[in-house]
Scaffold this motif. Sequence first.
Motif, PDB file in Angstrom:
ATOM      1  N   TYR A  51       0.831  -1.206   0.000  1.00 15.40           N
ATOM      2  CA  TYR A  51       0.000   0.000   0.000  1.00 15.40           C
ATOM      3  C   TYR A  51       0.864   1.254   0.000  1.00 15.40           C
ATOM      4  O   TYR A  51       0.618   2.190  -0.770  1.00 15.40           O
ATOM      5  CB  TYR A  51      -0.920  -0.022   1.221  1.00 15.40           C
ATOM      6  N   HIS A  52       1.897   1.284   0.824  1.00 18.79           N
ATOM      7  CA  HIS A  52       2.808   2.431   0.860  1.00 18.79           C
ATOM      8  C   HIS A  52       3.521   2.611  -0.478  1.00 18.79           C
ATOM      9  O   HIS A  52       3.713   3.742  -0.942  1.00 18.79           O
ATOM     10  CB  HIS A  52       3.840   2.248   1.976  1.00 18.79           C
ATOM     11  N   TYR A  53       3.899   1.505  -1.088  1.00 12.81           N
ATOM     12  CA  TYR A  53       4.582   1.569  -2.391  1.00 12.81           C
ATOM     13  C   TYR A  53       3.710   2.263  -3.434  1.00 12.81           C
ATOM     14  O   TYR A  53       4.162   3.176  -4.132  1.00 12.81           O
ATOM     15  CB  TYR A  53       4.944   0.149  -2.845  1.00 12.81           C
ATOM     16  N   TRP A  54       2.459   1.838  -3.502  1.00  9.46           N
ATOM     17  CA  TRP A  54       1.582   2.418  -4.513  1.00  9.46           C
ATOM     18  C   TRP A  54       1.208   3.871  -4.165  1.00  9.46           C
ATOM     19  O   TRP A  54       1.036   4.687  -5.074  1.00  9.46           O
ATOM     20  CB  TRP A  54       0.322   1.573  -4.673  1.00  9.46           C
ATOM     21  N   GLN A  55       1.122   4.191  -2.909  1.00 11.35           N
ATOM     22  CA  GLN A  55       0.851   5.576  -2.531  1.00 11.35           C
ATOM     23  C   GLN A  55       2.008   6.495  -2.935  1.00 11.35           C
ATOM     24  O   GLN A  55       1.797   7.613  -3.403  1.00 11.35           O
ATOM     25  CB  GLN A  55       0.607   5.683  -1.018  1.00 11.35           C
ATOM     26  N   GLU A  56       3.215   6.011  -2.770  1.00  8.88           N
ATOM     27  CA  GLU A  56       4.373   6.809  -3.177  1.00  8.88           C
ATOM     28  C   GLU A  56       4.420   6.985  -4.695  1.00  8.88           C
ATOM     29  O   GLU A  56       4.747   8.070  -5.198  1.00  8.88           O
ATOM     30  CB  GLU A  56       5.661   6.151  -2.668  1.00  8.88           C
ATOM     31  N   LYS A  57       4.097   5.922  -5.427  1.00  5.29           N
ATOM     32  CA  LYS A  57       4.084   6.019  -6.886  1.00  5.29           C
ATOM     33  C   LYS A  57       2.985   6.958  -7.388  1.00  5.29           C
ATOM     34  O   LYS A  57       3.089   7.498  -8.484  1.00  5.29           O
ATOM     35  CB  LYS A  57       3.893   4.633  -7.512  1.00  5.29           C
ATOM     36  N   ASN A  58       1.957   7.134  -6.587  1.00  2.00           N
ATOM     37  CA  ASN A  58       0.827   7.979  -6.978  1.00  2.00           C
ATOM     38  C   ASN A  58       0.897   9.367  -6.326  1.00  2.00           C
ATOM     39  O   ASN A  58      -0.131  10.030  -6.138  1.00  2.00           O
ATOM     40  CB  ASN A  58      -0.492   7.298  -6.588  1.00  2.00           C
ATOM     41  N   ALA A  59       2.089   9.809  -6.009  1.00  2.00           N
ATOM     42  CA  ALA A  59       2.238  11.096  -5.331  1.00  2.00           C
ATOM     43  C   ALA A  59       1.673  12.252  -6.149  1.00  2.00           C
ATOM     44  O   ALA A  59       1.173  13.234  -5.605  1.00  2.00           O
ATOM     45  CB  ALA A  59       3.715  11.349  -5.018  1.00  2.00           C
ATOM     46  N   ASN A  60       1.726  12.137  -7.473  1.00  2.00           N
ATOM     47  CA  ASN A  60       1.201  13.216  -8.336  1.00  2.00           C
ATOM     48  C   ASN A  60      -0.197  12.908  -8.876  1.00  2.00           C
ATOM     49  O   ASN A  60      -0.669  13.560  -9.793  1.00  2.00           O
ATOM     50  CB  ASN A  60       2.149  13.471  -9.499  1.00  2.00           C
ATOM     51  N   GLN A  61      -0.866  11.891  -8.318  1.00  2.00           N
ATOM     52  CA  GLN A  61      -2.224  11.483  -8.703  1.00  2.00           C
ATOM     53  C   GLN A  61      -2.353  11.125 -10.192  1.00  2.00           C
ATOM     54  O   GLN A  61      -3.391  11.372 -10.811  1.00  2.00           O
ATOM     55  CB  GLN A  61      -3.255  12.569  -8.369  1.00  2.00           C
ATOM     56  N   LEU A  62      -1.336  10.523 -10.752  1.00  2.00           N
ATOM     57  CA  LEU A  62      -1.397  10.112 -12.151  1.00  2.00           C
ATOM     58  C   LEU A  62      -1.872   8.664 -12.311  1.00  2.00           C
ATOM     59  O   LEU A  62      -2.376   8.287 -13.368  1.00  2.00           O
ATOM     60  CB  LEU A  62      -0.030  10.276 -12.822  1.00  2.00           C
ATOM     61  N   LEU A  63      -1.716   7.856 -11.277  1.00  2.00           N
ATOM     62  CA  LEU A  63      -2.153   6.458 -11.364  1.00  2.00           C
ATOM     63  C   LEU A  63      -3.644   6.330 -11.090  1.00  2.00           C
ATOM     64  O   LEU A  63      -4.341   5.564 -11.728  1.00  2.00           O
ATOM     65  CB  LEU A  63      -1.361   5.584 -10.379  1.00  2.00           C
ATOM     66  N   TRP A  64      -4.115   7.060 -10.101  1.00  2.00           N
ATOM     67  CA  TRP A  64      -5.554   7.185  -9.812  1.00  2.00           C
ATOM     68  C   TRP A  64      -5.743   8.506  -9.096  1.00  2.00           C
ATOM     69  O   TRP A  64      -4.784   9.090  -8.566  1.00  2.00           O
ATOM     70  CB  TRP A  64      -6.057   6.005  -8.982  1.00  2.00           C
ATOM     71  N   ARG A  65      -6.962   8.992  -9.086  1.00  2.00           N
ATOM     72  CA  ARG A  65      -7.193  10.314  -8.512  1.00  2.00           C
ATOM     73  C   ARG A  65      -7.103  10.287  -6.990  1.00  2.00           C
ATOM     74  O   ARG A  65      -6.215  10.883  -6.403  1.00  2.00           O
ATOM     75  CB  ARG A  65      -8.565  10.858  -8.951  1.00  2.00           C
ATOM     76  N   THR A  66      -8.033   9.619  -6.348  1.00  2.00           N
ATOM     77  CA  THR A  66      -7.996   9.473  -4.897  1.00  2.00           C
ATOM     78  C   THR A  66      -9.010   8.414  -4.493  1.00  2.00           C
ATOM     79  O   THR A  66      -9.634   7.791  -5.342  1.00  2.00           O
ATOM     80  CB  THR A  66      -8.299  10.812  -4.193  1.00  2.00           C
ATOM     81  N   GLY A  67      -9.172   8.205  -3.187  1.00  2.00           N
ATOM     82  CA  GLY A  67     -10.083   7.169  -2.722  1.00  2.00           C
ATOM     83  C   GLY A  67      -9.335   5.933  -2.273  1.00  2.00           C
ATOM     84  O   GLY A  67      -8.145   5.756  -2.553  1.00  2.00           O
ATOM     85  N   THR A  68     -10.056   5.046  -1.591  1.00  2.00           N
ATOM     86  CA  THR A  68      -9.429   3.848  -1.047  1.00  2.00           C
ATOM     87  C   THR A  68      -9.524   2.650  -1.977  1.00  2.00           C
ATOM     88  O   THR A  68      -8.674   1.765  -1.925  1.00  2.00           O
ATOM     89  CB  THR A  68     -10.084   3.480   0.297  1.00  2.00           C
ATOM     90  N   LEU A  69     -10.567   2.590  -2.829  1.00  2.00           N
ATOM     91  CA  LEU A  69     -10.749   1.396  -3.654  1.00  2.00           C
ATOM     92  C   LEU A  69      -9.624   1.203  -4.668  1.00  2.00           C
ATOM     93  O   LEU A  69      -9.082   0.094  -4.772  1.00  2.00           O
ATOM     94  CB  LEU A  69     -12.109   1.433  -4.355  1.00  2.00           C
ATOM     95  N   PRO A  70      -9.206   2.230  -5.448  1.00  2.00           N
ATOM     96  CA  PRO A  70      -8.082   2.002  -6.373  1.00  2.00           C
ATOM     97  C   PRO A  70      -6.821   1.544  -5.643  1.00  2.00           C
ATOM     98  O   PRO A  70      -6.115   0.646  -6.119  1.00  2.00           O
ATOM     99  CB  PRO A  70      -7.884   3.374  -7.034  1.00  2.00           C
ATOM    100  N   ALA A  71      -6.562   2.149  -4.479  1.00  2.00           N
ATOM    101  CA  ALA A  71      -5.391   1.728  -3.703  1.00  2.00           C
ATOM    102  C   ALA A  71      -5.551   0.286  -3.235  1.00  2.00           C
ATOM    103  O   ALA A  71      -4.583  -0.492  -3.227  1.00  2.00           O
ATOM    104  CB  ALA A  71      -5.212   2.652  -2.499  1.00  2.00           C
ATOM    105  N   GLY A  72      -6.779  -0.099  -2.871  1.00  2.00           N
ATOM    106  CA  GLY A  72      -7.022  -1.475  -2.442  1.00  2.00           C
ATOM    107  C   GLY A  72      -6.893  -2.466  -3.584  1.00  2.00           C
ATOM    108  O   GLY A  72      -6.373  -3.577  -3.404  1.00  2.00           O
ATOM    109  N   LEU A  73      -7.374  -2.086  -4.772  1.00  2.00           N
ATOM    110  CA  LEU A  73      -7.267  -2.974  -5.932  1.00  2.00           C
ATOM    111  C   LEU A  73      -5.806  -3.288  -6.246  1.00  2.00           C
ATOM    112  O   LEU A  73      -5.466  -4.419  -6.639  1.00  2.00           O
ATOM    113  CB  LEU A  73      -7.940  -2.333  -7.147  1.00  2.00           C
ATOM    114  N   LEU A  74      -4.927  -2.285  -6.085  1.00  2.00           N
ATOM    115  CA  LEU A  74      -3.505  -2.494  -6.342  1.00  2.00           C
ATOM    116  C   LEU A  74      -2.835  -3.250  -5.198  1.00  2.00           C
ATOM    117  O   LEU A  74      -2.044  -4.179  -5.420  1.00  2.00           O
ATOM    118  CB  LEU A  74      -2.817  -1.146  -6.554  1.00  2.00           C
ATOM    119  N   THR A  75      -3.157  -2.859  -3.972  1.00  2.00           N
ATOM    120  CA  THR A  75      -2.512  -3.479  -2.798  1.00  2.00           C
ATOM    121  C   THR A  75      -2.812  -4.970  -2.721  1.00  2.00           C
ATOM    122  O   THR A  75      -1.924  -5.793  -2.445  1.00  2.00           O
ATOM    123  CB  THR A  75      -2.988  -2.779  -1.519  1.00  2.00           C
ATOM    124  N   PHE A  76      -4.075  -5.341  -2.983  1.00  2.00           N
ATOM    125  CA  PHE A  76      -4.485  -6.739  -2.841  1.00  2.00           C
ATOM    126  C   PHE A  76      -4.635  -7.434  -4.200  1.00  2.00           C
ATOM    127  O   PHE A  76      -5.368  -8.419  -4.309  1.00  2.00           O
ATOM    128  CB  PHE A  76      -5.796  -6.808  -2.060  1.00  2.00           C
TER     129      PHE A  76
END
Length: 540
Positions: free
Chosen positions: A444-469
Amino acid sequence: MRGSEMRRRAPEYRRQSRRRLPGWIWWLVGIFLVVGLMLFVLHHNQKEQFRPPVINKGSETEEVSHEKVNFTEELLSSTSFARQLADQMTLAKAYVILSKEHGNLQLAWELSSQIRNCQRLLSEGAVSGRAITQEEAHPIITRLARLIYKAQDSHYDISTTIVTLKSHAVALEERAKAAVVQTAEFGQLAAESLPKNLHCLTVKLTEEWLQNPKLKSRSEEHRNSTRLVDNNLYHFCIFSDNVLATSVVVNSTVSNANHPQQLVFHVVTDRINFGAMSTWFLINDFKGCTVEVRCIDEFSWLNAASSPLVRRLSEMETNGYYYSGGSKTLEREIKFHNPKFVSLLNHLRFYIPQILPNLEKVVFLDDDVVVQKDLTQLFSIELHGNVIGAVETCLESFHRYHKYLNFSQPIISSKIDPHTCGWAFGMNIFDLIAWRKANATALYHYWQEKNANQLLWRTGTLPAGLLTFYGLMEPLDRRWHVLGLGYDVDIDDRLIESASVVHYNGNMKPWLKLAIRRYKSIWERYVNSSHPYVRDCMFH
């Protein structure tokens, strides 16, 4: 002699000579017959065309059939009076606009009056389910035709009509787009706001927390209970700042459990609502279950050094982006400015092993769900080494990974299958042993760091969850978790009844006035309306 007698009879035995009528009388009779025949034929045709449908053959008394007609088919039929009325009305509406633009208010008023008459007649036909007759339609069609001719005669020619209507169509389209965005924005504002009755309840509970020192000592005693770390019990976690919503989740869960005394709830809230949340669960009994309330400020390990999200929220530029409103030109961007999507409470689901370090399995519940069946069976579901059990949502193509993530970024497209089925947060079973083994929080931390400029997804918990799990999710039966009660008005009643958990995801939360009335009673049956605080705040 005899032959002459036979040829000449006596005068009394002779036939009387025929009197011939004058020729003009025969002509007159003939004319009358022809005219009568024509009138008979004409009358017969008209009678066949306009008489009601019909007649019981062979009976002395005729009975009229009153079978209802399909009014939609009537409107589509080129020979029906309903179709003529509808066509005339559509044209008249166009001339109303033209008349107003040219300042001819009298003509516009006359057209509007006949349009109302036309609408009234059509509505009566639709309600009664009968065909509109010539006697009913003829006066209105005639008056509308005269007014339309009058409008055409007032230099409202076809080219003027086309240009004017085209400009109106473009204007209406722009207004419709603006209305859609505005509706979404107002809905989001309503969803974010705290109703007065919930605020009233929080204030009353906080006041009691501050005035009653015994509540604080009882809260400390609960913290030391061995039940909180007993893996033989069934553990649930809820992260919320809404006292009443959390109460409904707990109450609905224990009310449908076979053994509610074996249930343990771990509730985490913020500093503002901690007193109110603690007071509520201390002064109310939920069938012998255990409820622990903690404050997010207790988690000293959740800081900018360890969490990219905390670090990002601490930056003024990011805070300005999320909380100042930003650009709201698109409907889809509106929810991305909702503070709930970036609140720490909403992201605590990615830190469950740190919050509950001694537990092996836990069920996560959102605060906008209602439990309808015993959830203890979830703990016996085999996850096959996966971290999370969730209900998939890709029955429609919309809920696949490519709808949530930006696959134009190589880091996404090179590691993730865009057609992977999406799933839902809100009711999930977590295997914390498998979580720690997969080190999912680090992912989760890895993907949050990669998305620091909101280019991978805008915001919210579901996109982060889809990547984390990703690759760590076990699909559950759809009946465990039915979604959409916060936005979809057409969910099948049988699906709702069979659901173990129903989820009010969307803006129409059940505690808001804009809730879908059809589903609100499901939530309200678990509200403790007999409590004096609830009664005072909800009904006064």
